[in-house]
Design a protein around this motif. Sequence first.
Motif, PDB file in Angstrom:
ATOM      1  N   PRO A  10      21.175  48.363  64.675  1.00 44.33           N
ATOM      2  CA  PRO A  10      22.273  48.649  65.261  1.00 44.33           C
ATOM      3  C   PRO A  10      23.513  48.427  64.555  1.00 44.33           C
ATOM      4  O   PRO A  10      23.218  47.148  63.873  1.00 44.33           O
ATOM      5  N   PRO A  11      24.744  48.615  65.148  1.00 44.23           N
ATOM      6  CA  PRO A  11      25.810  48.271  64.289  1.00 44.23           C
ATOM      7  C   PRO A  11      26.169  46.840  65.029  1.00 44.23           C
ATOM      8  O   PRO A  11      25.699  46.435  65.947  1.00 44.23           O
ATOM      9  N   ARG A  12      27.078  46.299  64.599  1.00 41.55           N
ATOM     10  CA  ARG A  12      27.557  44.998  64.952  1.00 41.55           C
ATOM     11  C   ARG A  12      28.292  44.998  66.214  1.00 41.55           C
ATOM     12  O   ARG A  12      28.099  44.145  66.872  1.00 41.55           O
ATOM     13  N   SER A  13      28.758  46.200  66.663  1.00 41.50           N
ATOM     14  CA  SER A  13      29.492  46.232  67.840  1.00 41.50           C
ATOM     15  C   SER A  13      28.540  46.975  69.037  1.00 41.50           C
ATOM     16  O   SER A  13      28.976  47.846  69.688  1.00 41.50           O
ATOM     17  N   VAL A  14      27.259  46.632  68.713  1.00 42.55           N
ATOM     18  CA  VAL A  14      26.316  47.501  69.413  1.00 42.55           C
ATOM     19  C   VAL A  14      26.533  47.622  71.125  1.00 42.55           C
ATOM     20  O   VAL A  14      26.470  48.509  71.639  1.00 42.55           O
ATOM     21  N   ARG A  15      27.018  46.189  71.507  1.00 42.50           N
ATOM     22  CA  ARG A  15      26.919  46.331  73.071  1.00 42.50           C
ATOM     23  C   ARG A  15      28.329  47.218  73.279  1.00 42.50           C
ATOM     24  O   ARG A  15      28.115  47.842  74.653  1.00 42.50           O
ATOM     25  N   THR A  16      29.497  46.962  72.900  1.00 47.05           N
ATOM     26  CA  THR A  16      30.628  47.514  73.030  1.00 47.05           C
ATOM     27  C   THR A  16      30.364  49.267  72.947  1.00 47.05           C
ATOM     28  O   THR A  16      30.750  49.807  73.645  1.00 47.05           O
ATOM     29  N   ALA A  18      17.297  59.427  82.577  1.00 42.91           N
ATOM     30  CA  ALA A  18      16.742  60.347  83.464  1.00 42.91           C
ATOM     31  C   ALA A  18      15.144  60.330  83.591  1.00 42.91           C
ATOM     32  O   ALA A  18      14.711  60.312  84.718  1.00 42.91           O
ATOM     33  N   LEU A  19      14.577  60.041  82.463  1.00 41.39           N
ATOM     34  CA  LEU A  19      13.055  59.939  82.332  1.00 41.39           C
ATOM     35  C   LEU A  19      12.620  59.040  83.154  1.00 41.39           C
ATOM     36  O   LEU A  19      11.839  59.088  83.925  1.00 41.39           O
ATOM     37  N   HIS A  20      13.282  57.937  83.252  1.00 37.77           N
ATOM     38  CA  HIS A  20      13.234  56.661  83.983  1.00 37.77           C
ATOM     39  C   HIS A  20      13.979  56.148  85.136  1.00 37.77           C
ATOM     40  O   HIS A  20      14.128  55.066  85.499  1.00 37.77           O
ATOM     41  N   ALA A  21      14.458  57.381  85.750  1.00 33.50           N
ATOM     42  CA  ALA A  21      15.079  57.417  86.906  1.00 33.50           C
ATOM     43  C   ALA A  21      14.590  56.471  88.081  1.00 33.50           C
ATOM     44  O   ALA A  21      13.503  56.494  88.389  1.00 33.50           O
ATOM     45  N   ASP A  22      15.566  55.649  88.786  1.00 30.99           N
ATOM     46  CA  ASP A  22      15.106  54.806  89.597  1.00 30.99           C
ATOM     47  C   ASP A  22      14.343  53.620  89.102  1.00 30.99           C
ATOM     48  O   ASP A  22      13.674  52.661  89.980  1.00 30.99           O
ATOM     49  N   ARG A  23      14.531  53.321  88.043  1.00 35.36           N
ATOM     50  CA  ARG A  23      13.684  52.327  87.134  1.00 35.36           C
ATOM     51  C   ARG A  23      14.758  51.664  86.428  1.00 35.36           C
ATOM     52  O   ARG A  23      15.356  52.313  85.436  1.00 35.36           O
ATOM     53  N   VAL A  24      14.664  50.396  86.181  1.00 42.25           N
ATOM     54  CA  VAL A  24      15.747  49.828  84.959  1.00 42.25           C
ATOM     55  C   VAL A  24      15.305  49.967  83.541  1.00 42.25           C
ATOM     56  O   VAL A  24      13.974  50.030  83.153  1.00 42.25           O
ATOM     57  N   VAL A  25      16.234  50.590  82.853  1.00 46.09           N
ATOM     58  CA  VAL A  25      16.058  50.664  81.389  1.00 46.09           C
ATOM     59  C   VAL A  25      16.572  49.461  80.762  1.00 46.09           C
ATOM     60  O   VAL A  25      17.725  49.617  80.649  1.00 46.09           O
ATOM     61  N   PRO A  26      15.937  48.629  80.089  1.00 47.18           N
ATOM     62  CA  PRO A  26      16.540  47.104  79.323  1.00 47.18           C
ATOM     63  C   PRO A  26      17.566  47.947  78.208  1.00 47.18           C
ATOM     64  O   PRO A  26      17.436  48.896  77.533  1.00 47.18           O
ATOM     65  N   VAL A  27      18.493  46.987  77.962  1.00 40.06           N
ATOM     66  CA  VAL A  27      19.534  47.257  77.133  1.00 40.06           C
ATOM     67  C   VAL A  27      18.603  47.545  75.762  1.00 40.06           C
ATOM     68  O   VAL A  27      18.948  48.309  74.682  1.00 40.06           O
ATOM     69  N   ALA A  28      17.736  46.745  75.400  1.00 38.04           N
ATOM     70  CA  ALA A  28      17.040  46.578  74.365  1.00 38.04           C
ATOM     71  C   ALA A  28      16.388  48.123  73.995  1.00 38.04           C
ATOM     72  O   ALA A  28      16.094  48.436  72.963  1.00 38.04           O
ATOM     73  N   ASP A  32      17.086  50.378  70.758  1.00 37.68           N
ATOM     74  CA  ASP A  32      16.230  50.798  69.810  1.00 37.68           C
ATOM     75  C   ASP A  32      16.053  52.522  69.840  1.00 37.68           C
ATOM     76  O   ASP A  32      15.814  53.113  68.587  1.00 37.68           O
ATOM     77  N   GLU A  33      16.340  52.970  70.794  1.00 38.31           N
ATOM     78  CA  GLU A  33      16.467  54.632  70.985  1.00 38.31           C
ATOM     79  C   GLU A  33      17.481  55.012  69.877  1.00 38.31           C
ATOM     80  O   GLU A  33      17.394  55.932  69.255  1.00 38.31           O
TER      81      GLU A  33
END
Length: 294
Positions: free
Chosen positions: A54-60, A33-43, A47-48
């Motif tokens: 991160p857990p092993r299943s971070v993407r999932t 929401a803070l970066h609405a209309d801008r891409v927020v990277p997965v990284a 990190d947030e």
Amino acid sequence: MQIDVLGTLDVRENGVSIAPTAPKPRQVLALLALHADRVVPVAALVDELWSGRPPRSVRTTLQTYVLQLRELITLALHQPAAAPADAPSSCAGRSAKDVLATVPGGYLLVSGGGGSDVREFERLAGLGYRAMDAGDHKDASRLLREALLLWTGPAFAGVPAGARLETEARRLEESRLCALDQRIEADLRLGRHRELLAELTVLTSRYATHENLHAQFMLALHRSGRRGEALDVYHRLRATLVRDLGLEPSPRLRRLQQSILVAAPETPPPAPRQAVPAVPVLPAARARVGVRPV
């Protein structure tokens, strides 16, 4: 979409809140929401959420949080009656994936031309600063006051902030302090010193090492005929700085004290526009703050 983060997080699509109650999805929404209309990277999201562990299943797991947000968006999109008559955009034909899109490398929250309290704050504050630079102190006070009224509490209140949101919250607080300092300065220029006394009493207690707020309090008291109390403010600040930080007040503040002691002009000597206070004031406030001579 209406996005509010200057206080309790509230994001509304089609007039319906899509803010989840679960902590992790709430963090994801806050950063998007803070970066609405801008891409927020997965990284950045990883990190947030997990601060480098991160857990092993971070993407999932992250995808699960995104799916939960999309479910809330879908519910909001299917309630057209909730949208106000003057809504800036139509929800017709939009899906949750249009509102919260997956893009290469990250995610994108599409506001659809809606409002954001952060963007409105920055717009009004910018106008207030320009009015201040132009010497229109009445307009500056009004605009900066309107900007500050958008704050209903600390940024991202109710969101368990990780490293990214903590940094953003500090940045926003710095911007708020800058606007507050300039609004008080505008009011001093307008001769509203007595009206400021109660507010500055609270502010100097809350920000016990903020030199500019203390200088403004000293001026307001001195101009209200309370010279002794103005000097007491200086001595309390000095004691706090020496005790907590091992610092003396800045030369400019000492000159202000001396001018009050000898009942000289009630304003401090002019400071360079970009002067940095001698105490650890928030960086954004440094660029705009400073008590200028009337």
